[in-house]
Design a protein around this motif. Structure first.
Motif, PDB file in Angstrom:
ATOM      1  N   ILE A 168      44.797  77.807  72.863  1.00  0.00           N
ATOM      2  CA  ILE A 168      45.773  78.430  73.759  1.00  0.00           C
ATOM      3  C   ILE A 168      45.069  79.310  74.787  1.00  0.00           C
ATOM      4  CG2 ILE A 168      47.675  80.085  73.862  1.00  0.00           C
ATOM      5  CD1 ILE A 168      48.625  78.950  71.180  1.00  0.00           C
ATOM      6  N   SER A 169      44.029  80.031  74.358  1.00  0.00           N
ATOM      7  CA  SER A 169      43.281  80.867  75.299  1.00  0.00           C
ATOM      8  C   SER A 169      42.709  80.026  76.423  1.00  0.00           C
ATOM      9  CB  SER A 169      42.150  81.603  74.577  1.00  0.00           C
ATOM     10  OG  SER A 169      42.664  82.492  73.613  1.00  0.00           O
ATOM     11  N   GLU A 170      42.144  78.875  76.059  1.00  0.00           N
ATOM     12  CA  GLU A 170      41.559  77.995  77.070  1.00  0.00           C
ATOM     13  C   GLU A 170      42.632  77.435  77.987  1.00  0.00           C
ATOM     14  OE1 GLU A 170      38.677  74.026  77.364  1.00  0.00           O
ATOM     15  OE2 GLU A 170      39.158  74.920  75.419  1.00  0.00           O
ATOM     16  N   GLU A 171      43.764  77.019  77.403  1.00  0.00           N
ATOM     17  CA  GLU A 171      44.851  76.456  78.206  1.00  0.00           C
ATOM     18  C   GLU A 171      45.380  77.470  79.213  1.00  0.00           C
ATOM     19  OE1 GLU A 171      47.782  75.185  75.438  1.00  0.00           O
ATOM     20  OE2 GLU A 171      46.681  73.382  74.807  1.00  0.00           O
ATOM     21  N   LEU A 172      45.414  78.749  78.815  1.00  0.00           N
ATOM     22  CA  LEU A 172      45.985  79.786  79.670  1.00  0.00           C
ATOM     23  C   LEU A 172      44.926  80.548  80.466  1.00  0.00           C
ATOM     24  CD1 LEU A 172      48.726  81.139  77.218  1.00  0.00           C
ATOM     25  CD2 LEU A 172      49.043  79.631  79.184  1.00  0.00           C
ATOM     26  N   GLY A 173      43.708  80.079  80.416  1.00  0.00           N
ATOM     27  CA  GLY A 173      42.675  80.657  81.256  1.00  0.00           C
ATOM     28  C   GLY A 173      42.281  82.067  80.883  1.00  0.00           C
ATOM     29  N   ALA A 174      42.207  82.334  79.586  1.00  0.00           N
ATOM     30  CA  ALA A 174      41.808  83.661  79.122  1.00  0.00           C
ATOM     31  C   ALA A 174      40.604  83.529  78.186  1.00  0.00           C
ATOM     32  CB  ALA A 174      42.960  84.354  78.407  1.00  0.00           C
ATOM     33  N   ARG A 175      39.972  84.638  77.913  1.00  0.00           N
ATOM     34  CA  ARG A 175      38.815  84.673  77.015  1.00  0.00           C
ATOM     35  C   ARG A 175      39.183  85.472  75.782  1.00  0.00           C
ATOM     36  NH1 ARG A 175      32.964  87.110  78.923  1.00  0.00           N
ATOM     37  NH2 ARG A 175      31.624  86.029  77.423  1.00  0.00           N
ATOM     38  N   ARG A 176      38.891  84.936  74.635  1.00  0.00           N
ATOM     39  CA  ARG A 176      39.210  85.652  73.406  1.00  0.00           C
ATOM     40  C   ARG A 176      38.289  86.859  73.240  1.00  0.00           C
ATOM     41  NH1 ARG A 176      39.457  82.069  68.237  1.00  0.00           N
ATOM     42  NH2 ARG A 176      37.365  81.485  68.923  1.00  0.00           N
ATOM     43  N   LEU A 177      38.847  87.921  72.662  1.00  0.00           N
ATOM     44  CA  LEU A 177      38.074  89.143  72.485  1.00  0.00           C
ATOM     45  C   LEU A 177      36.829  88.884  71.651  1.00  0.00           C
ATOM     46  CD1 LEU A 177      37.773  92.234  72.814  1.00  0.00           C
ATOM     47  CD2 LEU A 177      39.139  92.488  70.723  1.00  0.00           C
ATOM     48  N   GLN A 178      36.975  88.135  70.556  1.00  0.00           N
ATOM     49  CA  GLN A 178      35.814  87.920  69.691  1.00  0.00           C
ATOM     50  C   GLN A 178      34.705  87.151  70.407  1.00  0.00           C
ATOM     51  OE1 GLN A 178      38.970  86.768  69.148  1.00  0.00           O
ATOM     52  NE2 GLN A 178      38.968  85.013  67.720  1.00  0.00           N
ATOM     53  N   ASP A 179      35.091  86.261  71.311  1.00  0.00           N
ATOM     54  CA  ASP A 179      34.084  85.517  72.071  1.00  0.00           C
ATOM     55  C   ASP A 179      33.387  86.411  73.084  1.00  0.00           C
ATOM     56  OD1 ASP A 179      34.824  83.237  70.672  1.00  0.00           O
ATOM     57  OD2 ASP A 179      36.302  82.636  72.177  1.00  0.00           O
ATOM     58  N   ALA A 180      34.163  87.274  73.736  1.00  0.00           N
ATOM     59  CA  ALA A 180      33.576  88.194  74.714  1.00  0.00           C
ATOM     60  C   ALA A 180      32.641  89.187  74.034  1.00  0.00           C
ATOM     61  CB  ALA A 180      34.680  88.932  75.469  1.00  0.00           C
ATOM     62  N   LEU A 181      33.017  89.663  72.839  1.00  0.00           N
ATOM     63  CA  LEU A 181      32.165  90.598  72.099  1.00  0.00           C
ATOM     64  C   LEU A 181      30.877  89.918  71.654  1.00  0.00           C
ATOM     65  CD1 LEU A 181      34.765  92.524  69.885  1.00  0.00           C
ATOM     66  CD2 LEU A 181      33.655  93.321  71.966  1.00  0.00           C
ATOM     67  N   ALA A 182      31.004  88.668  71.218  1.00  0.00           N
ATOM     68  CA  ALA A 182      29.821  87.947  70.740  1.00  0.00           C
ATOM     69  C   ALA A 182      28.814  87.703  71.860  1.00  0.00           C
ATOM     70  CB  ALA A 182      30.246  86.621  70.121  1.00  0.00           C
ATOM     71  N   ALA A 183      29.305  87.572  73.091  1.00  0.00           N
ATOM     72  CA  ALA A 183      28.426  87.289  74.228  1.00  0.00           C
ATOM     73  C   ALA A 183      27.789  88.537  74.804  1.00  0.00           C
ATOM     74  CB  ALA A 183      29.224  86.566  75.318  1.00  0.00           C
ATOM     75  N   GLU A 230      51.696  86.542  73.623  1.00  0.00           N
ATOM     76  CA  GLU A 230      52.974  86.551  74.331  1.00  0.00           C
ATOM     77  C   GLU A 230      52.828  87.202  75.700  1.00  0.00           C
ATOM     78  OE1 GLU A 230      56.650  86.066  75.702  1.00  0.00           O
ATOM     79  OE2 GLU A 230      55.779  85.082  73.959  1.00  0.00           O
ATOM     80  N   ARG A 231      52.105  88.313  75.779  1.00  0.00           N
ATOM     81  CA  ARG A 231      51.908  88.967  77.067  1.00  0.00           C
ATOM     82  C   ARG A 231      51.036  88.091  77.983  1.00  0.00           C
ATOM     83  NH1 ARG A 231      55.477  90.946  74.118  1.00  0.00           N
ATOM     84  NH2 ARG A 231      53.945  90.689  72.464  1.00  0.00           N
ATOM     85  N   LEU A 232      50.070  87.392  77.383  1.00  0.00           N
ATOM     86  CA  LEU A 232      49.245  86.481  78.169  1.00  0.00           C
ATOM     87  C   LEU A 232      50.100  85.405  78.826  1.00  0.00           C
ATOM     88  CD1 LEU A 232      46.558  85.173  79.077  1.00  0.00           C
ATOM     89  CD2 LEU A 232      46.421  84.097  76.812  1.00  0.00           C
ATOM     90  N   ARG A 233      51.037  84.867  78.066  1.00  0.00           N
ATOM     91  CA  ARG A 233      51.911  83.819  78.621  1.00  0.00           C
ATOM     92  C   ARG A 233      52.722  84.366  79.800  1.00  0.00           C
ATOM     93  NH1 ARG A 233      52.154  79.217  75.662  1.00  0.00           N
ATOM     94  NH2 ARG A 233      51.352  79.288  73.515  1.00  0.00           N
ATOM     95  N   ARG A 234      53.210  85.584  79.677  1.00  0.00           N
ATOM     96  CA  ARG A 234      53.997  86.163  80.765  1.00  0.00           C
ATOM     97  C   ARG A 234      53.115  86.446  81.978  1.00  0.00           C
ATOM     98  NH1 ARG A 234      57.515  90.664  77.362  1.00  0.00           N
ATOM     99  NH2 ARG A 234      58.196  89.242  75.705  1.00  0.00           N
ATOM    100  N   ILE A 235      51.909  86.947  81.725  1.00  0.00           N
ATOM    101  CA  ILE A 235      50.999  87.250  82.827  1.00  0.00           C
ATOM    102  C   ILE A 235      50.654  85.986  83.602  1.00  0.00           C
ATOM    103  CG2 ILE A 235      48.619  87.964  83.347  1.00  0.00           C
ATOM    104  CD1 ILE A 235      48.938  90.028  81.040  1.00  0.00           C
ATOM    105  N   ARG A 236      50.490  84.882  82.897  1.00  0.00           N
ATOM    106  CA  ARG A 236      50.111  83.637  83.564  1.00  0.00           C
ATOM    107  C   ARG A 236      51.239  83.045  84.413  1.00  0.00           C
ATOM    108  NH1 ARG A 236      45.583  85.048  84.256  1.00  0.00           N
ATOM    109  NH2 ARG A 236      43.873  84.504  82.846  1.00  0.00           N
ATOM    110  N   LYS A 237      52.428  83.613  84.313  1.00  0.00           N
ATOM    111  CA  LYS A 237      53.515  83.191  85.192  1.00  0.00           C
ATOM    112  C   LYS A 237      53.472  83.914  86.537  1.00  0.00           C
ATOM    113  CE  LYS A 237      56.694  82.093  81.379  1.00  0.00           C
ATOM    114  NZ  LYS A 237      57.984  82.465  80.731  1.00  0.00           N
TER     115      LYS A 237
END
Length: 573
Positions: free
Chosen positions: A174-189, A150-157
């Motif tokens: 949704i993360s991809e649509e809103l141009g964000a990276r999921r925490l689990q993906d960032a941790l895995a990398a 929800e905060r991501l959606r507001r930030i993207r406005k």
């Protein structure tokens, strides 16, 4: 005369803080002023985390729906987040990392991980609108945001917002649509190791927490590592003193304290006396994503909760719940409140309804939640008081407009001095100078007095602030939003007493001649600029211009008195 409980608490605190103990108190220098400090406090919050997470590692720490994590689990994730921030985003000491989400286990690990690395944590109010988010993130100079969906959606406005966002509890799509990276993906990398840990001291900045002032934008209160340490350890010392008294009284204590977490972690109550103290004492947090009294009763019974804290609204709704007796709440030992006064008649009723002991605290964002506390039978005896200064750190003073300390019984501005106080406001030297005196006092803006037993009573507010359910609302901000409507000529906004929320927002409005506006239309207009909790719940449309003072300013005092009386009369009639 001090009560038996007051004297017993002072005796236990004297033992706890004596020479040679972990909580030994000595005079120390805090930004040029001599005041009590904990001699053996860790050098930074990193040391605090290392000490207490290790001690509690095997215990269950968070419960969220069906998810259960230990202290060790949360700390391991926190260190992974610290490594990820460093390797993937280049976050360094002093960089600001914002947390914009509702209560989740990841809120805790993000807070701990960012601070462990040396970043300054910026807890963002999850109820803020896009415009408020934009101000807080840009004003703080945030380098990265960790947000829920929800905060991501507001930030993207926010237009042209260049800051990276790492998201939690959000689908890959949704993360991809809103141009964000999921925490689990960032941790895995990211590698799990932190290649460099910068040195931290008590003087380094740790958090920026935004709080609504009486004018303009919210102010960012900056706490150092030392401020957080002393705030948490002051609460811890008081808690250990109470524990010692309970043991003397023969009270059977549970193997692990269990708190129902229903206050936002982005509030100072949620982050310091709840979260940080829980880390220190190994207390389990049963996380409620959103307040619901029925769900709260279910969780108290299921998890055998021992401690409950929230705004007074919450304990009132538990008392009044039609199915309360269907649930086992016998494990509750204490029901505390903060953020707003609890009506005096509710205090005795609370003790009679539950076996738990009532309590209330008084503190502010700028004091890391530390100030005064009123406990158990003392609270029942003086239900209108917020209690005595929270020892061993806190000094309470009532000051006149010239900064002179006033004697007991005289009314003035409530001021708080302790090593837990914030150092000032972020990028706002004028506001810092107005509220933080050179000799260490924070000027709260509340008007009150100390009685003969040194109990604090808050009687009014010097600043034009409304406190609704623990949320600070600047009357001027609401007035500005109303004035933006083209039909409005004059308005005055103020707080109205409310048994449930403490205060609600009221507004008197005079329209321009010939204009007409329906109430629902006006509320819809305000919803575009104000978070829901700031929108007036009572509105009076008047046919005459608002009364003025000799200076030609609107006479808010007389308006507030008149409409408060009308509001109270309607509810009593």
């Amino acid at each position: 005369m001090p009560t038996e409980l007051d004297l017993a608490m002072e005796e236990e605190l004297a033992k706890l803080t004596a020479e040679g103990t972990m909580f030994e108190v000595v005079d120390g220098d805090v930004r040029g002023t001599s005041m009590p400090v904990f001699k053996n406090a860790p050098d930074s919050m990193r040391g605090f985390y290392d000490l207490f997470f290790a001690a509690q590692a095997e215990k269950e720490f968070t419960v969220y729906e069906e998810e259960r994590r230990t202290f060790g689990d949360i700390y391991a994730e926190a260190k992974q987040i610290a490594a990820m921030l460093q390797h993937e985003y280049g976050i360094a000491k002093g960089d600001r990392v914002a947390i914009a989400m509702r209560n989740y286990p990841e809120w805790i690990s993000a807070y701990v991980g960012a601070m462990y690395l040396g970043a300054v944590v910026v807890p963002i109010n999850a109820w803020w609108t896009t415009e408020e988010l934009e101000y807080g993130l840009q004003h703080s100079g945030t380098s990265l945001v960790i947000a829920d969906e929800e905060r991501l959606r507001r930030i993207r406005k926010i237009e042209n917002f260049p800051v990276d966002v790492v998201t939690v509890r959000t689908s890959a799509q949704i993360s991809e649509e809103l141009g964000a990276r999921r925490l689990q993906d960032a941790l895995a990398a990211s590698p799990d190791d932190i290649w460099y840990l910068p040195p931290l001291t008590r003087e380094d900045d740790a958090t920026i927490m935004y709080t609504s002032g009486s004018t303009g934008h919210p102010k960012g209160a900056v706490s150092t590592h030392g401020g957080l340490l002393h705030g948490a350890m002051n609460y811890l010392a008081s808690g250990l003193a109470m524990l010692a008294l309970a043991e003397k009284e023969g009270t059977e204590l549970p193997e692990q304290q269990v708190m129902l977490l229903n206050v936002p972690l982005f509030h100072i109550t949620g982050s310091v006396p709840v979260m940080l103290v829980s880390i220190a004492i190994g207390r389990k947090l049963v996380i409620m994503y959103k307040w619901d009294p029925t769900e709260a009763l279910k969780l108290i019974e299921r998890e055998r909760a021992t401690y409950f804290v929230g705004v007074p609204t919450m304990s009132l709704e538990l008392m009044q719940h039609p199915d309360r007796d269907k649930y086992d709440t016998s494990t509750l030992m204490d029901i505390a409140a903060g953020g707003a006064p609890r009506p005096a008649e509710h205090v005795k009723r609370l003790k009679e309804t539950f076996e738990a002991r009532p309590a209330i605290g008084y503190g502010l964002t700028e004091t890391n939640g530390v100030g005064a506390g009123n406990l158990r039978d003392n609270y029942v005896a003086k239900p209108s008081s917020t209690g005595r200064a929270s020892k061993p750190m806190v000094e309470l003073g009532i000051q006149d407009d010239d900064g002179n300390l006033l004697p007991q019984g005289e009314r003035g501005e409530v001021c708080i001095r302790s090593a837990a106080n914030c150092r000032g406001y972020w990028r706002n030297p004028q506001a810092t100078a107005e509220s933080f005196s050179p000799d260490g006092w924070f000027h709260t803006g509340d008007i009150g007095y100390l009685d003969e037993d040194e109990y604090l009573y808050i009687v009014d507010r010097k600043k034009d602030i409304i406190i609704r359910g623990g949320e600070n609302i600047a009357a001027q901000e609401v007035e500005a939003a109303i004035y933006a409507h083209p039909a409005v000529a004059e308005t005055s906004v103020f707080g109205l007493p409310d048994d449930r929320m403490g205060e609600i927002v009221g507004a008197v409005i005079y329209l321009k001649p010939g204009e007409q506006v329906e109430r629902e239309s006006l509320l819809g207009f305000l919803a575009d600029d104000l978070a829901n909790f700031k929108i007036p719940e009572r509105i009076w449309m008047v046919k005459e211009p608002l009364p003025k003072l000799g200076s030609a300013k609107i006479d808010k005092v007389s308006l507030r008195e008149k409409y408060r009386e009308e509001h109270i009369g309607r509810h009593q009639g």
